[in-house]
Design a protein around this motif. Structure first.
Motif, PDB file in Angstrom:
ATOM      1  N   PHE A 191     -26.443 -29.038  20.971  1.00  0.00           N
ATOM      2  CA  PHE A 191     -26.513 -28.952  19.321  1.00  0.00           C
ATOM      3  C   PHE A 191     -25.435 -28.020  18.868  1.00  0.00           C
ATOM      4  CE2 PHE A 191     -30.639 -30.807  20.221  1.00  0.00           C
ATOM      5  CZ  PHE A 191     -31.090 -31.454  19.153  1.00  0.00           C
ATOM      6  N   TRP A 192     -24.714 -28.367  17.715  1.00  0.00           N
ATOM      7  CA  TRP A 192     -23.422 -27.675  17.344  1.00  0.00           C
ATOM      8  C   TRP A 192     -23.429 -27.946  15.731  1.00  0.00           C
ATOM      9  CZ3 TRP A 192     -19.154 -30.768  15.631  1.00  0.00           C
ATOM     10  CH2 TRP A 192     -19.494 -31.969  16.164  1.00  0.00           C
ATOM     11  N   ARG A 193     -22.573 -26.988  15.312  1.00  0.00           N
ATOM     12  CA  ARG A 193     -22.140 -27.242  13.829  1.00  0.00           C
ATOM     13  C   ARG A 193     -20.873 -27.464  13.735  1.00  0.00           C
ATOM     14  NH1 ARG A 193     -26.625 -25.944  10.859  1.00  0.00           N
ATOM     15  NH2 ARG A 193     -28.208 -24.742  11.706  1.00  0.00           N
TER      16      ARG A 193
ATOM     17  N   LYS B  14     -22.642 -28.170   9.228  1.00  0.00           N
ATOM     18  CA  LYS B  14     -23.821 -29.222   9.131  1.00  0.00           C
ATOM     19  C   LYS B  14     -23.967 -29.321  10.856  1.00  0.00           C
ATOM     20  CE  LYS B  14     -24.951 -33.920   8.051  1.00  0.00           C
ATOM     21  NZ  LYS B  14     -24.503 -35.278   7.374  1.00  0.00           N
ATOM     22  N   ARG B  15     -25.501 -29.359  11.087  1.00  0.00           N
ATOM     23  CA  ARG B  15     -25.917 -29.581  12.481  1.00  0.00           C
ATOM     24  C   ARG B  15     -25.553 -30.939  12.915  1.00  0.00           C
ATOM     25  NH1 ARG B  15     -31.862 -29.215  15.014  1.00  0.00           N
ATOM     26  NH2 ARG B  15     -31.458 -27.826  16.490  1.00  0.00           N
ATOM     27  N   ARG B  16     -25.090 -30.676  14.239  1.00  0.00           N
ATOM     28  CA  ARG B  16     -24.666 -32.079  14.902  1.00  0.00           C
ATOM     29  C   ARG B  16     -25.449 -32.138  16.379  1.00  0.00           C
ATOM     30  NH1 ARG B  16     -22.493 -35.559  11.001  1.00  0.00           N
ATOM     31  NH2 ARG B  16     -20.872 -34.380   9.922  1.00  0.00           N
TER      32      ARG B  16
END
Length: 207
Positions: free
Chosen positions: A144-146, A151-153
């Motif tokens: 998970f990353w932003r 926005k969370r991706r």
């Protein structure tokens, strides 16, 4: 090449019949990684030395955004160490269980994104003649990353090449009985000839 002394080992993330995976930190760079520690004695006892050598050989040749990156390999008298990219300690199986416990389900747009990423990783492996043969929810790791807008991706990465095989050509077939019962293609379950399409069956089970 660095050895085990170059890392601070932390939490146990998972374990199997002959290997354990730890969260670790590289002392020289402070980078967090996952280290798969394979017991030579257990691998020998289970007659899996060739499988370990094969996993290392195949993984060293790969570099793709949807396949877990192998960063380093070293060994001592007791163990073989695979230093791997760390993926937030979560796989698709544990993520779905968490969603279920909260009374929810995975949003359809997220399902579409993850299935596309799984197929991209699989396409990369197949283009190099590699059939994974053990695709399952727990071998799909999530990172998970932003993005720059906050926005969370999420990125899916295929892991564990322990059962993978290198084919000389796309039509070549294997005959080894391997994989996980709920995901293996019928031809593998029958101990019959199988090749790249077996992974597509497993991907369909995941989807």
């Amino acid at each position: 090449m660095a050895g085990a002394e170059a890392y601070d080992f932390g939490q146990l993330l998972g374990e199997g019949g002959f290997a354990k995976v730890y969260r670790a930190r590289r002392r020289s760079t402070d980078e967090e990684v996952a280290i798969k520690v394979i017991s030579k004695a257990q691998a020998k006892k289970m007659k899996l030395q060739a499988r370990v050598r094969n996993e290392v050989r195949l993984h060293r040749s790969l570099s793709h955004g949807h396949v877990v990156q192998l960063l380093d390999v070293f060994e001592d008298d007791a163990s073989v160490y695979l230093v791997l990219e760390l993926c937030d300690r979560r796989n698709l199986y544990t993520f779905l269980r968490q969603q279920h416990r909260r009374g929810g389900s995975m949003p359809v747009p997220m399902v579409v994104v993850l299935v596309r990423q799984l197929l991209k990783g699989l396409q990369y492996l197949h283009a190099r003649g590699i059939v994974h043969r053990d695709l399952k929810l727990s071998n799909c790791l999530l990172k998970f990353w932003r993005d720059p807008r906050g926005k969370r991706r999420v990125t899916l990465k295929i892991a564990d090449l322990g059962f993978a095989a290198q084919l000389d050509h796309p039509a070549q077939e294997q005959f080894t009985l391997c994989g996980t019962p709920n995901y293996i293609a019928p031809e593998i379950a029958k101990a019959g000839a199988h090749g790249l399409p077996a992974d597509l069956w497993s991907a369909g089970c995941i989807a």
